[in-house]
Design a protein around this motif. Structure first.
Motif, PDB file in Angstrom:
ATOM      1  N   LEU A  74      -8.840  -1.722   5.450  1.00 42.20           N
ATOM      2  CA  LEU A  74      -7.832  -1.188   4.212  1.00 42.20           C
ATOM      3  C   LEU A  74      -7.272  -2.511   3.738  1.00 42.20           C
ATOM      4  O   LEU A  74      -7.185  -2.595   2.338  1.00 42.20           O
TER       5      LEU A  74
ATOM      6  N   GLN B 299     -16.602  -3.499  -1.905  1.00 42.31           N
ATOM      7  CA  GLN B 299     -16.269  -2.846  -0.695  1.00 42.31           C
ATOM      8  C   GLN B 299     -17.549  -2.641   0.094  1.00 42.31           C
ATOM      9  O   GLN B 299     -18.602  -1.790  -0.359  1.00 42.31           O
TER      10      GLN B 299
ATOM     11  N   LYS C 168       0.938  -1.215  -0.063  1.00 45.46           N
ATOM     12  CA  LYS C 168       0.124  -0.262  -0.007  1.00 45.46           C
ATOM     13  C   LYS C 168       0.917   1.292  -0.036  1.00 45.46           C
ATOM     14  O   LYS C 168       1.998   1.192   0.652  1.00 45.46           O
TER      15      LYS C 168
ATOM     16  N   ASN D 175      -9.095  -5.882   3.902  1.00 44.53           N
ATOM     17  CA  ASN D 175     -10.048  -6.481   3.379  1.00 44.53           C
ATOM     18  C   ASN D 175     -11.376  -6.024   3.698  1.00 44.53           C
ATOM     19  O   ASN D 175     -11.826  -6.385   4.676  1.00 44.53           O
ATOM     20  N   SER D 176     -12.125  -5.297   2.628  1.00 41.61           N
ATOM     21  CA  SER D 176     -13.391  -4.858   2.998  1.00 41.61           C
ATOM     22  C   SER D 176     -14.440  -5.726   2.442  1.00 41.61           C
ATOM     23  O   SER D 176     -15.550  -5.460   2.858  1.00 41.61           O
TER      24      SER D 176
ATOM     25  N   THR E 188      -5.555   6.099   6.596  1.00 39.50           N
ATOM     26  CA  THR E 188      -6.250   5.116   7.481  1.00 39.50           C
ATOM     27  C   THR E 188      -5.767   5.282   8.882  1.00 39.50           C
ATOM     28  O   THR E 188      -6.930   5.036   9.752  1.00 39.50           O
TER      29      THR E 188
ATOM     30  N   THR F  23     -11.749   4.926   3.340  1.00 42.09           N
ATOM     31  CA  THR F  23     -10.921   3.735   3.317  1.00 42.09           C
ATOM     32  C   THR F  23     -11.388   2.870   1.895  1.00 42.09           C
ATOM     33  O   THR F  23     -11.062   2.500   1.183  1.00 42.09           O
ATOM     34  N   GLN F  24     -12.841   2.593   2.142  1.00 41.58           N
ATOM     35  CA  GLN F  24     -13.581   1.982   1.298  1.00 41.58           C
ATOM     36  C   GLN F  24     -13.634   2.439  -0.198  1.00 41.58           C
ATOM     37  O   GLN F  24     -13.127   1.834  -1.029  1.00 41.58           O
TER      38      GLN F  24
ATOM     39  N   ASN G 159     -10.109   2.328  -1.670  1.00 47.31           N
ATOM     40  CA  ASN G 159      -9.709   0.826  -1.914  1.00 47.31           C
ATOM     41  C   ASN G 159     -10.192   0.423  -3.374  1.00 47.31           C
ATOM     42  O   ASN G 159      -9.726  -0.086  -4.252  1.00 47.31           O
TER      43      ASN G 159
ATOM     44  N   ASP H 100      -8.297   2.942  -5.764  1.00 45.34           N
ATOM     45  CA  ASP H 100      -6.763   2.026  -5.885  1.00 45.34           C
ATOM     46  C   ASP H 100      -7.114   0.780  -6.764  1.00 45.34           C
ATOM     47  O   ASP H 100      -6.034   0.248  -7.702  1.00 45.34           O
TER      48      ASP H 100
ATOM     49  N   ARG I 195      -2.070   5.964   1.676  1.00 43.75           N
ATOM     50  CA  ARG I 195      -3.024   5.300   2.185  1.00 43.75           C
ATOM     51  C   ARG I 195      -3.003   4.737   3.749  1.00 43.75           C
ATOM     52  O   ARG I 195      -4.024   4.901   4.500  1.00 43.75           O
TER      53      ARG I 195
END
Lengths: 394, 458, 473
Positions: free
Chosen positions: A357, B224, A35, A359-360, A43, B235-236, B239, B242, A39
């Motif tokens: 961050l 997400q 990452k 694993n969502s 976070t 963050t979601q 993600n 990215d 980021r």
């Protein structure tokens, strides 16, 4: 061998913890390696700030637990009620005099009758009640829209005290001396009733609470963009102002309570009450008054948290679920610890954000990581990070 | 009062084409079947239950409002074919146990009378699917899941009929739209940022991804998830970005889309990333909640959000159905946040229920002779313009959901009330009654009604 | 509560002190109550006697109450008798429910095998989450079990999604009890589908098809629905029969739902249906509500009785001593940790059985059925009923369910009509949707203020007063 283990039990335990920590850091570090620095910084910032809100919510739960040993399941609904009351005063240009008067009068009545209803028979107390109600009403209504912050704060203050005192008087007080389980369950019942009351008074539609809005531009405060670090972080990280405000408020409340419990006699009395209510009563502490103060304070804390949460997202019944997410934070910090509430909140905030961050798509951040961390901490420190070590004897 | 101030202003805006407000109330717009049987002295009950006090209460309460208004309207006109209209309903608080027990109570208390049941949530639909089939009760639902409408294999139509297209089909339709607009989306990659429940994740199935991939629209494999209680979802969103997404798709309600939109503004990506969603994002509440944050062009963050609009919307005042519901809404003094999808669709559902009932009664000869199976056969042969054009209910050939959809964009009204604002200068700002200003949300359809792709059971 | 006898009557032996039925009348009443419960569905609207005395709603209600009585009795063993708070009971039910459903769907277990197997599985996982109780006590332990409440559904939702269907509903076959009695031999052909009724078993004679010619085709023999799609495992259970040499002799299908199916060979994605010799047999199916009632209610009674007896054993007394004072218990030579683990195991086994029953009663599972609020609700039921009393679970579940499913729905229409007229300035919709939470919460508050120790406590007091009459004290 076994003697060696026995003698160096403490050191060995810590060595084990150290190994586990290093492994965990290595694992997470490996995951984070891909990452960008921005980021990770983002976070961390988000986690810290969201954690501040969690800390504020956790603080309310901890205060009640510290004073009465009751785990308050109704805290989430107290947040909703507080936020809604704030909304009623904040977004309505003309506050109805009758409504404000009723609220003030009810609040003053509850305050004055905390010890006994008979207190009202004294003329002096009656005068205080009437005067206080008038003053509160004035605070809530005098002046135009420019003073809406004052109106809203006065209204929320009165509403929170009324809620707290009513909850204590009608549901918790009758249970003094009864099993704790019953009082915990009572807070669940209170949650249901508060839920219903909220629906009657404000309906269920999600409301807009523009507390973090700049009146000039009619827009939310612009977030702070860390342009200075753009190169160092290989990207941009931002700090949201409303979350900073929440964080600062949480910090202030935290310092206030630390001082309160350490240096005031009421604080000490609260701690004594939580140890044993009947014993406290027998040494002359006024358990009713102390419990009443605690609940009023907790309700006010809940209201502030409700306003912050409502301002950041939108005011709906869903806010009550924030309290559920805070449970691991409360336990992580320790049920009786003010410091622990804030620390637990921040840790859970950061853990959630990092889980998200990494694993969502499997909800690791919200449904797994906080509870896994909680389990781990509890196994290592059964009373939470900052909780009181209980000395047990037969 | 604040509420009424806003309401009147909104009516003025959309009332550019609504001079009839001051005139008499308009006639019922739908082309309903004639009553061949006189039902005087009888009662037609509309049965419904669902979450009125739980997590979805904010979207479901207008259902009860609309039903109350509709029942009052019909009874005020002497009923339906002479029969009095009534509603029987219960609150489940969103709990499965409560839904099951409400169903048991309804079936045992009303037995033969209960042939048609209105449900709110696809969760309840999934729970009751088998039981409805067993008890031969037809159910109406605004938007069901694949499992509730077509079973585990996605191929077995049951006793539930939905007003909206399946969410997965809506997503496929959106992919069609994206693929057909290369000038807007030159290299489209869609990332899901959505709620984690069954509703939120519909569309994330591999079938949808394959279908969109076939159209040249990449869909990220990893959705997400965020929760309605989240305050920070940077963050979601990051993600997804990215991962390569330049379109973010969401199945969420109320503050959900607003939260994503404000995260995009915070990140300074409002121009690069398009936000889109299921039909529930095109709603008044989203438009009202989404204006805390303004974009750099001065318009609210959700301005320009795309979404499905498989029915007519409040702003399409040339449509008789919309005109009629707007009148009823104003006449009943409903508040602005209730001027949403649920209120509109429920009037449609009542109309469709009544039409199905009348057709069935005409065939069977009396209200007593009506059974669930009879209603089902009526429904299966139905091709009906609800409320005279709110949407089309067509359930032929084993279809249980709507087949037509269109894409719309969420905008805000301009000062002349003739169309969407292009910037803060020509946007209409109304007083919110507390010193602040409000933009007025508008929904502008971008395409005509078209057939949705069928992605279930693949 | 110690046994209180009328003046002049004393327990002279230990056995007498430990008796469950202390008098013959006790026994009589208990048996009569159980008998009445068993006879009840016969008088219901859809009962075999056609008497229509009792609404069907109550048959289903009692069955569902019984399931929760089992679960809450498990909680009682842990919370009421051993004093270990638990907020993860619904998650353990989820393991029982999903465990049994997966065993039935994927492994071809019958209900009778899935019930004990899933209960055991739940017990073992309960042990795992009981481990922190070595160090963690009181409300902290409640939160350690809260972790179970979140981690278990998470595991069922994501890592095990292929088995559980994740957020989608999972259908469960109805329990079938054998033996299968043959009643027909049919020949099926392309255009004659198999018409199943619930509980039917079809045996397809593969040898008669000379299947050896189609190499490797056995695994691809499937039942398909009229649309040509493979029937989901929840609807029909398929078993492949082999002879001693390991050759396939036939395939049998057991349907839990009525339906029209065809046997087909699926090869290279194309489906061919074919003709075959089939024999048909029929077993009793528990698809109907009344049948499930007769499965669930006696089992609940049995488990209640069992729990009552567990408490009378050495282990049971160890539970109570750990609850009352764990340090003292340790000094008495009780292994506190093992005792706590036993309580966790037993409690989880009860939850597993309840979950399994719920799965087969509901025929459809979803993770939403096992959320935190269900755990909390069960705790509420236990405390209302009386934690640490043998009948506490029964009283609590009955009280809460009657409140939710009979009292509130009865009052609701009346209040929904009345209240908006009393408060015309409040939106009627707001009022009507707030009735349920207010009535439920209000009833709980009043009840807890009046009877903080639970219904079972009041019941014991009442029994004592009755025995001591006419002398009160």
């Amino acid at each position: 061998m076994s003697e060696f283990i026995y003698r160096n039990k403490q050191q060995l335990t810590w060595a084990l913890y150290a190994v586990a920590t290093v492994l965990l850091v290595l694992f997470i570090g490996d995951q984070l390696a891909g990452k960008k620095a921005a980021r990770i910084a983002q976070t961390l910032i988000s986690g810290l700030l969201v954690g501040g809100v969690y800390g504020l919510v956790a603080l309310g739960i901890v205060v009640i637990n510290k004073a009465s040993g009751v785990f308050n399941f109704a805290h989430g609904w107290m947040m909703v009620v507080g936020g809604m009351i704030f909304w009623s005063f904040f977004t309505v240009s003309e506050i109805s005099l009758a409504g404000a008067g009723l609220l003030s009068a009810a609040t003053m009545l509850m305050i004055m009758t905390t010890v006994s209803y008979r207190d009202l028979l004294k003329q002096r107390n009656l005068a205080i009640t009437a005067g206080g109600a008038l003053a509160l009403t004035a605070l809530m209504t005098v002046g135009g829209i420019e003073l809406r912050w004052l109106h809203a704060l006065a209204g929320t203050f009165a509403g929170a005290i009324l809620t707290g005192l009513a909850v204590e008087r009608f549901t918790i007080r009758p249970l003094i001396g009864q099993p704790l389980f019953t009082a915990v369950l009572m807070t669940l019942a209170v949650a249901e009733v508060l839920h219903g009351v909220t629906q009657i008074a404000w309906g269920t539609v999600e409301l807009n609470l523009p507390v973090f809005v700049n009146p000039q531009t009619n827009s939310r405060f612009k977030p702070i963009r860390l342009e200075a670090f753009r190169e160092a972080l290989d990207g941009i990280a931002i700090i949201r102002v409303e979350l900073v405000i929440a964080f600062v408020l949480a910090l202030l409340a935290f310092i206030g309570f630390i001082l309160f419990f350490r240096y005031t006699s009421v604080g000490l009395a609260m701690r004594a009450t939580s140890e044993d209510q009947q014993l406290a009563q027998s040494v002359g502490l006024r358990v009713r008054v102390i419990l009443a103060i605690t609940w009023a304070v907790a309700a006010f804390l809940a209201s502030i948290a409700g306003v912050l949460q409502g301002g950041a997202v939108g005011l709906s019944l869903n806010i009550s679920f924030v309290a559920l997410r805070v449970f691991p934070a409360v336990l992580l910090g320790g049920l009786e610890s003010i410091t622990g509430a804030l620390a637990g909140g921040i840790i859970i905030g950061i853990v959630e954000q990092f889980g998200t961050l990494l694993n969502s798509s499997e909800q690791v951040g919200t449904n797994l990581a906080p509870y896994a961390v909680l389990m781990l901490v509890l196994v290592i420190r059964p009373d939470g990070l900052f909780g009181q070590k209980r000395i047990e004897r037969i | 009062m604040k509420k009424h101030g806003i309401l009147l202003a909104l009516l003025l805006v959309i009332g550019g084409a609504l001079p009839s407000l001051a005139q008499d109330m308009m006639d019922y717009p739908a082309d309903m079947s004639e009553c061949e049987v006189d039902l005087s002295g009888e009662t037609i009950n509309i049965f419904h239950f669902g979450d009125l006090s739980g997590p979805y209460a904010f979207i479901t309460q207008p259902i009860v409002s609309a039903l109350t208004d509709a029942v009052a309207y019909w009874n005020g006109r002497g009923g339906v074919c002479g029969a009095e209209l009534a509603q029987v309903y219960e609150d489940t608080g969103g709990s499965r146990e409560a839904a099951q027990s409400a169903y048991d109570r309804f079936t045992s208390a009303y037995g033969d009378e209960l042939d048609l049941l209105l449900l709110y949530s696809s969760d309840d639909g999934e729970l009751l699917r088998e039981q409805l089939a067993e008890d031969e009760i037809v159910s109406f639902i605004s938007a069901g899941s694949i499992a509730s409408l077509y079973g585990e294999d996605g191929q077995t139509p049951g006793w539930l009929f939905a007003s909206n297209p399946l969410y997965i089909n809506q997503f496929g339709f959106f992919c069609q739209f994206v693929a057909a607009s290369p000038e807007l989306f030159p290299d489209p990659v869609i990332g899901f940022v959505t709620w984690p429940n069954a509703f939120g994740r519909s569309g994330t199935e591999p079938a949808a991804r394959e279908y969109c991939g076939g159209l040249g629209v990449e869909v990220l494999a990893e959705p997400q998830f965020f929760l309605p209680t989240d305050t920070d979802i940077l963050t979601q969103v990051q993600n997804a970005i990215d991962g390569g997404a330049n379109i973010i798709y969401t199945n969420s309600l109320a503050s959900g889309p607003a939260l994503i939109a404000s995260a995009l503004v915070d990140l300074g990506l409002e121009e690069e990333i398009t936000l889109a969603g299921v039909n529930w994002v095109m709603d008044t509440t989203v438009g009202l909640l989404g204006q805390r944050v303004l974009k750099s062009n001065g318009l609210p963050a959700v301005d320009g959000m795309l979404g499905s609009m498989p029915f007519r919307w409040w702003t399409e005042q040339d449509n008789p159905a919309v005109q009629f519901v707007t009148q009823q809404f104003a006449a009943n003094n409903r508040s602005l946040p209730e001027q949403n999808i649920a209120y509109l669709l429920t009037w449609g559902a009542v109309d469709s229920i009544l039409e199905a009932t009348i057709r069935t009664v005409n065939r069977t000869g009396s209200l007593e002779a009506v059974t669930g199976a009879e209603i089902k056969s009526t429904m299966q042969s139905m091709d009906y313009a609800v409320l005279g054009g709110l949407m089309q209910h067509r359930y032929e050939d084993g279809m249980r959901d709507a087949t037509m959809n269109r894409i719309a964009v969420l905008k805000y009204a301009n000062t002349t009330m003739t169309g969407p604002a292009t910037g803060p200068d020509d946007a209409l700002l109304i007083d919110d009654g507390a010193g602040g200003k409000l933009f007025l949300p508008l929904v502008v359809p971008l395409s005509d009604f078209m057939e949705v792709p069928q992605l279930r059971g693949q | 509560m110690a046994n209180i006898n009328p003046a002049g009557v004393f327990d002279t032996t230990y056995e007498e002190d430990m008796l469950i039925d202390r008098t013959r009348r006790d026994k009589l009443w208990k048996n009569l109550a159980f008998l009445a419960l068993l006879l009840l569905p016969l008088f219901s609207v859809s009962g075999p006697l056609g008497l229509k005395l009792i609404s069907d709603q109550y048959v289903g209600l009692i069955a569902r109450v019984s399931i929760f009585v089992i679960a809450v009795q498990g909680l009682n063993l842990l919370v009421g008798y051993t004093g270990q708070m638990s907020l993860g009971h619904a998650a353990f039910m989820a393991i029982g429910a999903y465990g049994s459903a997966i065993m039935a769907r994927e492994l071809g277990f019958s209900f009778w095998a899935a019930l004990p197997a899933s209960a055991l599985l739940t017990g073992l996982i309960g042990l795992l989450f009981g481990l922190p109780s070595l160090r963690v006590k009181g409300f902290y332990l409640a939160m350690a079990t809260l972790a179970a409440q979140f981690i278990i559904p998470w595991a069922l939702r994501y890592p095990l999604e292929d088995l559980t269907g994740g957020t989608r509903p999972l259908s469960v076959p109805a329990p079938i009890i054998g033996p299968f009695l043959p009643y027909a031999d049919d020949a099926i052909s392309d255009d004659a589908p198999l018409i199943f009724e619930a509980g039917d078993r079809y045996f397809v004679d593969v040898i008669s098809l000379r299947f050896a010619q189609i190499e490797g085709a056995y695994p691809a023999i499937e039942l398909v629905n009229p649309g040509g799609l493979v029937v989901p495992a929840g609807d029909v259970n398929m078993t492949i029969h082999e002879d001693a040499e390991g050759n396939t002799t036939g395939i049998s299908y057991i349907a839990s739902k009525a339906g029209e199916y065809r046997v087909a060979v699926i090869a290279d994605g194309s489906t061919t249906s074919f003709a075959a010799q089939v024999s048909r047999s029929k077993a009793l199916s528990f698809a109907s509500d009344i049948a499930m009632y007769y499965l669930i209610v006696p089992l609940a009674a049995l488990l209640m009785f069992l729990a009552r007896n567990i408490i009378r054993t050495r282990t049971g007394r160890a539970f109570i001593s750990v609850r009352d004072n764990d340090l003292a218990a340790e000094l008495l030579g009780i292994n506190v940790f093992i005792t706590k683990l036993r309580a966790f195991f037993l409690s989880a086994v009860y939850a597993g059985i309840a979950g399994c029953l719920l799965a087969f009663e509901r025929n459809s599972l979803s993770l939403d059925m096992f959320q935190l609020d269900v755990s909390i609700e069960m705790l509420a039921m236990l405390i209302i009923g009386g934690a640490g009393f043998p009948l506490g679970a029964m009283f609590g579940v009955t009280f809460i369910r009657l409140l939710q499913e009979a009292a509130i729905p009865m009052l609701r229409p009346w209040l929904a009509d009345l209240l908006p007229r009393v408060f015309p300035f409040i939106d009627a919709v707001n009022i009507t949707s707030a009735i349920n939470p207010i009535l439920f919460g209000g009833a709980l508050i009043i009840f807890l203020v009046l009877e903080p120790r639970g219904i079972a406590h009041r019941w014991e007091v009442f029994k004592v007063a009755w025995k001591l009459r006419p002398y009160s004290y």
